[in-house]
Design an enzyme around this catalytic site. Structure first.
Site, PDB file in Angstrom:
ATOM      1  CG  ASP A   1      45.829  48.531  38.162  1.00  0.00           C
ATOM      2  OD1 ASP A   1      45.590  48.126  39.324  1.00  0.00           O
ATOM      3  OD2 ASP A   1      46.422  49.604  37.917  1.00  0.00           O
TER       4      ASP A   1
ATOM      5  CG  HIS B   1      42.250  41.327  44.896  1.00  0.00           C
ATOM      6  ND1 HIS B   1      42.808  42.149  43.954  1.00  0.00           N
ATOM      7  CD2 HIS B   1      42.659  41.821  46.095  1.00  0.00           C
ATOM      8  CE1 HIS B   1      43.526  43.098  44.555  1.00  0.00           C
ATOM      9  NE2 HIS B   1      43.450  42.920  45.854  1.00  0.00           N
TER      10      HIS B   1
ATOM     11  CG  LEU C   1      45.840  29.844  26.498  1.00  0.00           C
ATOM     12  CD1 LEU C   1      46.156  30.943  25.497  1.00  0.00           C
ATOM     13  CD2 LEU C   1      44.575  30.202  27.278  1.00  0.00           C
TER      14      LEU C   1
HETATM   15  C1  IPE Z   1      50.359  46.358  38.620  1.00  0.00           C
HETATM   16  O1  IPE Z   1      49.310  46.962  39.312  1.00  0.00           O
HETATM   17  C2  IPE Z   1      50.579  44.978  39.135  1.00  0.00           C
HETATM   18  C3  IPE Z   1      49.485  44.039  38.878  1.00  0.00           C
HETATM   19  C4  IPE Z   1      48.413  44.260  38.174  1.00  0.00           C
HETATM   20  C5  IPE Z   1      49.658  42.734  39.450  1.00  0.00           C
HETATM   21  P1  IPE Z   1      49.593  47.944  40.542  1.00  0.00           P
HETATM   22  O2  IPE Z   1      48.265  48.463  40.971  1.00  0.00           O
HETATM   23  O3  IPE Z   1      50.393  47.253  41.563  1.00  0.00           O
HETATM   24  O4  IPE Z   1      50.485  49.066  39.865  1.00  0.00           O
HETATM   25  P2  IPE Z   1      50.718  50.594  40.272  1.00  0.00           P
HETATM   26  O5  IPE Z   1      51.100  50.591  41.719  1.00  0.00           O
HETATM   27  O6  IPE Z   1      49.425  51.306  40.044  1.00  0.00           O
HETATM   28  O7  IPE Z   1      51.788  51.055  39.360  1.00  0.00           O
HETATM   29  C1  IPE Z   2      45.159  44.800  40.605  1.00  0.00           C
HETATM   30  O1  IPE Z   2      44.203  45.539  41.304  1.00  0.00           O
HETATM   31  C2  IPE Z   2      45.495  43.509  41.297  1.00  0.00           C
HETATM   32  C3  IPE Z   2      46.803  43.514  41.993  1.00  0.00           C
HETATM   33  C4  IPE Z   2      47.711  44.438  41.892  1.00  0.00           C
HETATM   34  C5  IPE Z   2      47.080  42.375  42.853  1.00  0.00           C
HETATM   35  P1  IPE Z   2      44.634  46.573  42.413  1.00  0.00           P
HETATM   36  O2  IPE Z   2      44.614  45.859  43.727  1.00  0.00           O
HETATM   37  O3  IPE Z   2      45.885  47.245  42.093  1.00  0.00           O
HETATM   38  O4  IPE Z   2      43.400  47.595  42.367  1.00  0.00           O
HETATM   39  P2  IPE Z   2      43.486  49.163  42.444  1.00  0.00           P
HETATM   40  O5  IPE Z   2      44.485  49.615  41.435  1.00  0.00           O
HETATM   41  O6  IPE Z   2      43.913  49.510  43.834  1.00  0.00           O
HETATM   42  O7  IPE Z   2      42.109  49.627  42.138  1.00  0.00           O
HETATM   43 MG    MG Z   3      46.369  48.925  41.050  1.00  0.00          MG
END
Ligand code: IPE
Ligand code: IPE
Ligand code: MG
Length: 261
Positions: free
Chosen positions: A35, A52, A146
């Site tokens: 995240d 990303h 792995l």
């Molecule tokens: C969780 O992250 C999902 C992934 C890392 C793929 P999100 O950014 O979507 O989660 P919330 O919305 O903060 O709970």
């Molecule tokens: C995690 O990063 C990746 C996915 C959920 C696809 P985020 O896109 O949630 O990044 P933040 O949380 O908005 O910074």
């Molecule tokens: Mg996020």
């Protein structure tokens, strides 16, 4: 790592950090909620997708480190069921990135002896992404250094729903006896079968929630939360999380161990 107890290791080199690990106490299965990509990009005035893209380098480093340390299973949360609610532009950019990753990284996964598997409702992914998921799964199915499991279009509750549905079908056809259903049975119907439960879950970016990830499997997993954003989570950060994991005492409901640590 919520209070960063390992931060007194700031002065240590990567080699010194690695030396602190006890090989026989390493987790067998590590799960990661990757995240903070969006915030990483926003901090730099870049579009979210740049975060990303950069995050893929962290994935690569984590795979390499697992291979070096002999960690046999890595499960990463790449796209949740709830992520379908993001703007279509971000979703399609993520899908393109996934296809790009699989089509270009496949050779290196094979070379490194990594078995790739996707879990989640893939039927919702665009056809071209499904194609690359299937191709990569097929071409790496025999590899065993792995297990890399990527949660895509994944939801922990949906996984349980799917397990219940399949179990009901199997009860109807007589392949499963209702009276014999126990925890082991349910485990066998989950997407993650036959992987062991994760020993360690890492979530980056300072959020301290599970966000519908591996609900059943995380019952006794050690949780490690770090403020580091996923694109900044590299070898060093992973080593610190492993050191923190090794300092934990896993009790599984028993009384504290009398063995001095
Ligand atoms: C969780 O992250 C999902 C992934 C890392 C793929 P999100 O950014 O979507 O989660 P919330 O919305 O903060 O709970
Ligand atoms: C995690 O990063 C990746 C996915 C959920 C696809 P985020 O896109 O949630 O990044 P933040 O949380 O908005 O910074
Ligand atoms: Mg996020």
């Amino acid at each position: 790592m919520s209070h960063h107890p390992a931060s007194n290791f700031d002065h240590l080199s990567e080699g010194e950090l690695t030396a602190k690990l006890e090989p026989e106490l390493l987790p067998k299965h590590v799960a990661v909620i990757m995240d903070g990509n969006g915030r990483w990009a926003e901090l730099r005035g870049l579009p979210r997708i740049a975060g990303h893209r950069e995050g893929i380098n962290s994935v690569r480093e984590m795979i390499t480190l697992c291979l070096e340390l002999g960690i046999r299973a890595l499960t990463i949360y790449a796209f949740s069921q709830e992520n379908w609610n993001r703007p279509t532009q971000e979703i399609s950019a993520l899908m393109e990135l996934l296809e790009h990753y699989l089509s270009t990284e496949r050779a290196s996964l094979i070379e490194q002896n990594v078995c790739f598997r996707a879990i989640g409702r893939h039927e919702l992914l665009p056809p071209s992404a499904q194609h690359w998921v299937r191709t990569t799964e097929k071409e790496t199915a025999h590899l065993d250094k792995l297990s890399l499991t990527v949660a895509l279009s994944y939801g922990g509750r949906a996984e349980i729903v799917d397990a219940v549905k399949t179990m009901m079908e199997d009860v109807q056809t007589g392949t499963l006896q209702q009276g014999l259903i126990d925890e082991t049975t349910i485990r066998q119907y989950l997407y993650t079968h036959p992987l062991p439960d994760p020993d360690l879950l890492i979530r980056t970016s300072g959020e301290t929630r599970i966000s519908n990830f591996l609900l059943w499997q995380l019952a006794y997993t050690e949780l490690c939360f770090t403020p580091t954003l996923w694109p900044d989570f590299r070898r060093r950060e992973f080593l610190l999380a492993l050191i923190e994991y090794q300092r934990r005492e896993r009790r599984f409901g028993r009384v504290p161990s009398t063995v001095p640590s």
